[in-house]
Structures are given as C-alpha cells and as structure tokens.
Design a protein around this motif. Structure first.
Motif, PDB file in Angstrom:
ATOM      1  N   LEU A  51      -6.912 -15.196   0.087  1.00 22.66           N
ATOM      2  CA  LEU A  51      -6.788 -13.792  -0.296  1.00 22.66           C
ATOM      3  C   LEU A  51      -6.412 -12.957   0.917  1.00 22.66           C
ATOM      4  CD1 LEU A  51      -9.860 -13.354  -2.678  1.00 22.66           C
ATOM      5  CD2 LEU A  51      -7.435 -13.436  -3.304  1.00 22.66           C
ATOM      6  N   ASP A  52      -5.517 -12.010   0.711  1.00 22.14           N
ATOM      7  CA  ASP A  52      -5.063 -11.111   1.777  1.00 22.14           C
ATOM      8  C   ASP A  52      -5.719  -9.754   1.561  1.00 22.14           C
ATOM      9  OD1 ASP A  52      -3.680  -9.665   3.694  1.00 22.14           O
ATOM     10  OD2 ASP A  52      -1.929  -9.386   2.420  1.00 22.14           O
ATOM     11  N   SER A  53      -6.530  -9.335   2.523  1.00 19.63           N
ATOM     12  CA  SER A  53      -7.248  -8.064   2.405  1.00 19.63           C
ATOM     13  C   SER A  53      -6.547  -6.917   3.128  1.00 19.63           C
ATOM     14  CB  SER A  53      -8.665  -8.215   2.951  1.00 19.63           C
ATOM     15  OG  SER A  53      -8.638  -8.595   4.328  1.00 19.63           O
ATOM     16  N   SER A  54      -5.337  -7.146   3.643  1.00 22.59           N
ATOM     17  CA  SER A  54      -4.670  -6.118   4.443  1.00 22.59           C
ATOM     18  C   SER A  54      -4.240  -4.917   3.608  1.00 22.59           C
ATOM     19  CB  SER A  54      -3.446  -6.715   5.149  1.00 22.59           C
ATOM     20  OG  SER A  54      -2.469  -7.122   4.201  1.00 22.59           O
ATOM     21  N   LEU A  55      -4.188  -5.063   2.281  1.00 15.49           N
ATOM     22  CA  LEU A  55      -3.758  -3.963   1.418  1.00 15.49           C
ATOM     23  C   LEU A  55      -4.919  -3.328   0.658  1.00 15.49           C
ATOM     24  CD1 LEU A  55      -0.545  -5.640  -0.006  1.00 15.49           C
ATOM     25  CD2 LEU A  55      -0.605  -3.589   1.411  1.00 15.49           C
ATOM     26  N   LYS A  56      -6.137  -3.646   1.047  1.00 13.29           N
ATOM     27  CA  LYS A  56      -7.288  -3.157   0.294  1.00 13.29           C
ATOM     28  C   LYS A  56      -7.434  -1.637   0.385  1.00 13.29           C
ATOM     29  CE  LYS A  56     -10.578  -3.868   4.084  1.00 13.29           C
ATOM     30  NZ  LYS A  56     -11.845  -4.549   4.493  1.00 13.29           N
ATOM     31  N   ASP A  57      -6.911  -1.034   1.437  1.00 19.33           N
ATOM     32  CA  ASP A  57      -7.044   0.415   1.610  1.00 19.33           C
ATOM     33  C   ASP A  57      -5.825   1.180   1.111  1.00 19.33           C
ATOM     34  OD1 ASP A  57      -9.549   0.116   2.807  1.00 19.33           O
ATOM     35  OD2 ASP A  57      -8.662  -0.163   4.796  1.00 19.33           O
ATOM     36  N   ALA A  58      -4.877   0.500   0.505  1.00 16.56           N
ATOM     37  CA  ALA A  58      -3.698   1.191  -0.012  1.00 16.56           C
ATOM     38  C   ALA A  58      -4.107   2.117  -1.153  1.00 16.56           C
ATOM     39  CB  ALA A  58      -2.667   0.179  -0.498  1.00 16.56           C
ATOM     40  N   ARG A  59      -3.688   3.359  -1.074  1.00 16.41           N
ATOM     41  CA  ARG A  59      -4.059   4.360  -2.079  1.00 16.41           C
ATOM     42  C   ARG A  59      -2.993   4.387  -3.171  1.00 16.41           C
ATOM     43  NH1 ARG A  59      -6.025   9.379   1.874  1.00 16.41           N
ATOM     44  NH2 ARG A  59      -7.709   8.222   2.907  1.00 16.41           N
ATOM     45  N   LEU A  60      -3.262   3.649  -4.217  1.00 15.04           N
ATOM     46  CA  LEU A  60      -2.317   3.527  -5.328  1.00 15.04           C
ATOM     47  C   LEU A  60      -3.078   3.697  -6.631  1.00 15.04           C
ATOM     48  CD1 LEU A  60      -0.405   0.431  -3.928  1.00 15.04           C
ATOM     49  CD2 LEU A  60       0.504   2.750  -4.065  1.00 15.04           C
ATOM     50  N   PRO A  61      -3.338   4.932  -7.038  1.00 18.05           N
ATOM     51  CA  PRO A  61      -4.073   5.151  -8.284  1.00 18.05           C
ATOM     52  C   PRO A  61      -3.326   4.580  -9.481  1.00 18.05           C
ATOM     53  CG  PRO A  61      -3.077   7.196  -7.486  1.00 18.05           C
ATOM     54  CD  PRO A  61      -2.912   6.190  -6.397  1.00 18.05           C
TER      55      PRO A  61
END
Length: 295
Positions: A228-238
């Motif tokens: 699993l790649d967690s690098s995009l966990k903070d991307a704000r995409l409602p």
C-alpha cells in the motif's frame, strides 16, 4: 507605459511664443581715478566653479538612479530562473498544460452537485483524460480516444485477464478511454477511464479488482507483489476515493506504481513504470490532477 518627453537644454522656442527682450546695453560709466592712499577692494569670488560642481554631482546621481531603476525593472520582468543566483532546482514535477473542466451538455449537472444523485459524469469521457505533460512522447495506441476492452485487459497479468473480463461483463461497462506517454527520463504513464451505467456497478468492479482477501488484488502485468502507498493519504479530494499501490521489493529492472480513482460512475486507473524506480513526485502529481478532472 507612456514615455515622457524631456525638454532638452537649448531647445528652440515654441511657435507663437512672445520674444523676450534681451538685456539692454548700459552706457559705460566714467572712469574713476582712485586716490593712491585708498586700499583696493578684494575681488568677489566667482560662483561658477561651485555651480559646475553641483551640476556634475546632480548628473551623477541621476545617472546612478536611472541605472538602478533600469536594473530593478529588468529583474522584475525576468523569470526567477533567469536571474543569476535566484534559480531554484526543480522538485520533479512535470509541466502539464493548463487544465479546465470540459463544457457540459445543456441542462446537465456536474457529478457531485445537488440534483445529480447518481454522480454521473455527463462530459465526454475523453475530455476528462489528463493531457500529456510537456516533453512527453505520446503512445500512438493510447492517444486519448476510445479503446477496446482488450487494450485495457493488457494491463493485467495474463492469468487474471479472463476473470477481469468476466467481472466487466457483469458490471455494465459503457466504454473506456485511455492516454499514454513516455517522458525523457523513461517514465511510462498510462491513464484509463472506465464509465459504468451506475455508481453501484463502478464500485462493484473496483471491489473485485482490489479484493485483497484470499486471492489478492489483480496486479499489473510484470508485477509479482504490492504494498500500500500512503503518499496520497493527505490529498484533499472530496467525494473521491484513492487506492494507491507500489510494486513490492524485490522487483525487476523497473518499478511500477498504480492508483485507482473511484469517482461516481467512473473508475480511473493511473499506472507509472520506470527503470530503476518509479519516482514519487510525478506519480502523486499525475494521480491528483487526474482525480481533480473527475471531481
């Protein structure tokens, strides 16, 4: 900028100006004879050298001020990377064209606006594909148009293609659009957008290919394991859901990264491969920009 006209010394008089009378010659005064016992007056010092010095300093200040102003204006007009000492190194992001959402048919709504409860993308799916960045070589087989089901299935392991095809047949897939390109550093990118007849069918297919239960998820061709790649966990995409993966070490001569984007009735897939290692920054940038186009 409007240029100001400067009046030059010694300019001709303006037309229509009244001539100014010049100084009238005065009659010579009669010669005075000084008495021998009188002390002569000290001659007055001329102010001409002082005036010349002031004029020279004033000119020097104006010249220096003009040079400074010109330099400041020149730096302001230059790009940051063009100014010596101010250049900054690239952080690895690619230069994409300016992005904009395509126009909708008359009376159609965006997928996440009030009144569009089905979260349907009414825009042409091909216009929602992320364009290739500057410097990319576009894949002639993935130029941003519709592609057949076999083209999409080529993304998966040969042993998984039959099961994926069956899942697509049950999910009421409408069509697939795709674009691919290769960057000068060898990074290969493929983007697929799949539209289904409803959100439920899109989510059902996503759950099938991402099932990490007894059999594991359907992996890209050439990939033997995932993390699993967690690098995009903070991307704000409602309203959207991201599922990002890295190829698990040890891998072969190249590494693959991929991400699914769940967006209403549409499921996106972004895949990047690169010899040595797939870089994090362009992968994050590509996934987020594609997701924004689906939002």
């Amino acid at each position: 900028m409007t240029e100001q006209t400067l009046t030059q010394p010694g300019a001709e008089p303006q037309p229509g100006a009244e001539p100014q009378p010049g100084p009238q010659p005065q009659a010579a005064a009669p010669a005075q004879v000084q008495a021998p016992d009188l002390v002569p007056e000290k001659p007055k010092k001329s102010r001409r050298p002082l005036l010349l010095g002031i004029a020279r300093w004033t000119a020097a200040v104006l010249v220096l001020g003009g040079v400074g102003t010109g330099t400041a204006m020149g730096i302001t007009a230059m790009e940051r990377t063009e100014v010596p000492g101010l250049a900054t190194e690239s952080d690895g992001r690619w230069e994409y064209p300016r992005l904009a959402l395509p126009a909708l048919p008359a009376d159609a709504l965006r997928p996440y606006t009030e009144g569009n409860d089905g979260e349907v993308h009414h825009a042409d799916l091909r216009q929602l594909l992320l364009p290739a960045p500057k410097g990319a070589t576009v894949d002639p087989k993935l130029k941003g148009g519709w592609v057949g089901l076999d083209t999409y299935l080529a993304h998966f392991h040969a042993d998984d293609r039959g099961a994926v095809k069956e899942a697509l047949a049950e999910s009421a897939l409408r069509h697939v659009a795709a674009r691919g390109w290769t960057m000068p550093d060898g990074t290969s990118t493929r983007v697929y957008l799949m539209r289904f007849t409803s959100v439920a069918f899109a989510e059902a297919f996503k759950d099938d290919v991402l099932d990490t239960g007894t059999r594991g998820s359907r992996l890209p061709a050439g990939v033997d394991g995932e993390t699993l790649d967690s690098s995009l966990k903070d991307a704000r995409l409602p309203f959207l859901s991201l599922y990002s993966f890295d190829e698990r070490k040890p891998y072969g001569p190249e590494q693959t990264r991929w991400a699914y984007i769940q967006a209403g009735d549409t499921l996106g897939l972004v895949v990047q491969s690169r010899k040595g290692a797939a870089l994090t920054v362009p992968f994050q940038q590509t996934v987020v920009l594609q997701a924004q186009l689906l939002s």
